[in-house]
Design a protein around this motif. Sequence first.
Motif, short mmCIF file in Angstrom:
data_model
loop_
_atom_site.label_atom_id
_atom_site.label_comp_id
_atom_site.label_asym_id
_atom_site.label_seq_id
_atom_site.Cartn_x
_atom_site.Cartn_y
_atom_site.Cartn_z
N UNK A 141 0.83 -1.21 0.00
CA UNK A 141 0.00 0.00 0.00
C UNK A 141 0.87 1.26 0.00
N UNK A 142 1.98 1.23 0.76
CA UNK A 142 2.89 2.39 0.80
C UNK A 142 3.54 2.60 -0.56
N UNK A 143 3.94 1.50 -1.22
CA UNK A 143 4.54 1.60 -2.56
C UNK A 143 3.52 2.15 -3.55
N UNK A 144 2.28 1.66 -3.48
CA UNK A 144 1.21 2.17 -4.36
C UNK A 144 0.99 3.66 -4.13
N UNK A 145 0.98 4.07 -2.86
CA UNK A 145 0.80 5.47 -2.52
C UNK A 145 1.96 6.30 -3.06
N UNK A 146 3.18 5.81 -2.91
CA UNK A 146 4.36 6.51 -3.42
C UNK A 146 4.30 6.64 -4.93
N UNK A 147 3.91 5.58 -5.62
CA UNK A 147 3.80 5.64 -7.09
C UNK A 147 2.71 6.63 -7.53
N UNK A 148 1.61 6.66 -6.81
CA UNK A 148 0.53 7.59 -7.15
C UNK A 148 0.99 9.03 -6.98
N UNK A 149 1.73 9.30 -5.89
CA UNK A 149 2.23 10.66 -5.64
C UNK A 149 3.23 11.06 -6.73
N UNK A 150 4.16 10.16 -7.08
CA UNK A 150 5.13 10.45 -8.13
C UNK A 150 4.43 10.68 -9.46
N UNK A 151 3.42 9.91 -9.75
CA UNK A 151 2.67 10.05 -10.99
C UNK A 151 1.98 11.42 -11.05
N UNK A 152 1.39 11.81 -9.94
CA UNK A 152 0.72 13.12 -9.88
C UNK A 152 1.73 14.24 -10.09
N UNK A 153 2.86 14.14 -9.40
CA UNK A 153 3.89 15.17 -9.50
C UNK A 153 4.43 15.27 -10.93
N UNK A 154 4.68 14.14 -11.54
CA UNK A 154 5.20 14.13 -12.92
C UNK A 154 4.17 14.75 -13.88
N UNK A 155 2.92 14.43 -13.69
CA UNK A 155 1.87 14.95 -14.56
C UNK A 155 1.75 16.46 -14.41
N UNK A 156 1.78 16.95 -13.17
CA UNK A 156 1.67 18.39 -12.93
C UNK A 156 2.88 19.14 -13.49
N UNK A 157 4.09 18.58 -13.34
CA UNK A 157 5.29 19.22 -13.87
C UNK A 157 5.25 19.24 -15.40
N UNK A 158 4.77 18.16 -16.01
CA UNK A 158 4.68 18.12 -17.47
C UNK A 158 3.70 19.18 -17.98
N UNK A 159 2.60 19.37 -17.29
CA UNK A 159 1.62 20.39 -17.69
C UNK A 159 2.19 21.80 -17.51
N UNK A 160 2.94 22.02 -16.46
CA UNK A 160 3.57 23.33 -16.25
C UNK A 160 4.56 23.63 -17.36
N UNK A 161 5.35 22.62 -17.76
CA UNK A 161 6.33 22.80 -18.82
C UNK A 161 5.65 23.08 -20.15
N UNK A 162 4.50 22.46 -20.38
CA UNK A 162 3.79 22.68 -21.64
C UNK A 162 3.19 24.08 -21.69
N UNK A 163 2.88 24.67 -20.56
CA UNK A 163 2.32 26.03 -20.52
C UNK A 163 3.40 27.09 -20.77
N UNK A 164 4.61 26.77 -20.45
CA UNK A 164 5.70 27.74 -20.64
C UNK A 164 6.09 27.75 -22.07
#
Length: 164
Positions: A141-164
């Motif tokens: 469950x902790x690994x799943x939670x960690x992967x979900x957080x990393x996935x969210x962070x990567x997605x948000x960073x990718x969207x920020x980069x696309x806006x710039x």
Amino acid sequence: LPFLLMERFHFHFDSSPLMLTLSLSYCVVHFLINSYILYQAAFTVRLQNMEIQKQRMEIMGKSEELKMLNDSLQNMNADLEVKVQNRTREIEVKNKKLEEYTFINAHHLRAPVATILGLIQLFDYKEAIETQEVIDSLKKAAVDLDQAIKSIRAKLEAEEDSLK
């Protein structure tokens, strides 16, 4: 007087010289007074024309100034319109990100957290379940939670980069 001579006006010289002098004096004075009156009237009209011309020039200057201000105001309105549209787009993008975050939070993050909480409650019933199974489930469950957080962070960073 020249008019009188051209019209073949004849002086009667049998009139008294005083009368003749008075008549000629009257004509000269009358001519001078009329000339002065006409000169004063023409001078007044010239002054009025100069004042009107001055006012006309001031009005034309103000008119040009108003046209420039109007053009400037229209340009500012157009710029403001563009800024409003850009900000609206930015807000829409941010709202979309918030909606995605809310969805991810509600589904991807909540599920591992609920699993961890459920497993922690199982520790209270340690007699019924083996501890190693609970620890293994907690790790997963902790690994799943960690992967979900990393996935969210990567997605948000990718969207920020696309806006710039």
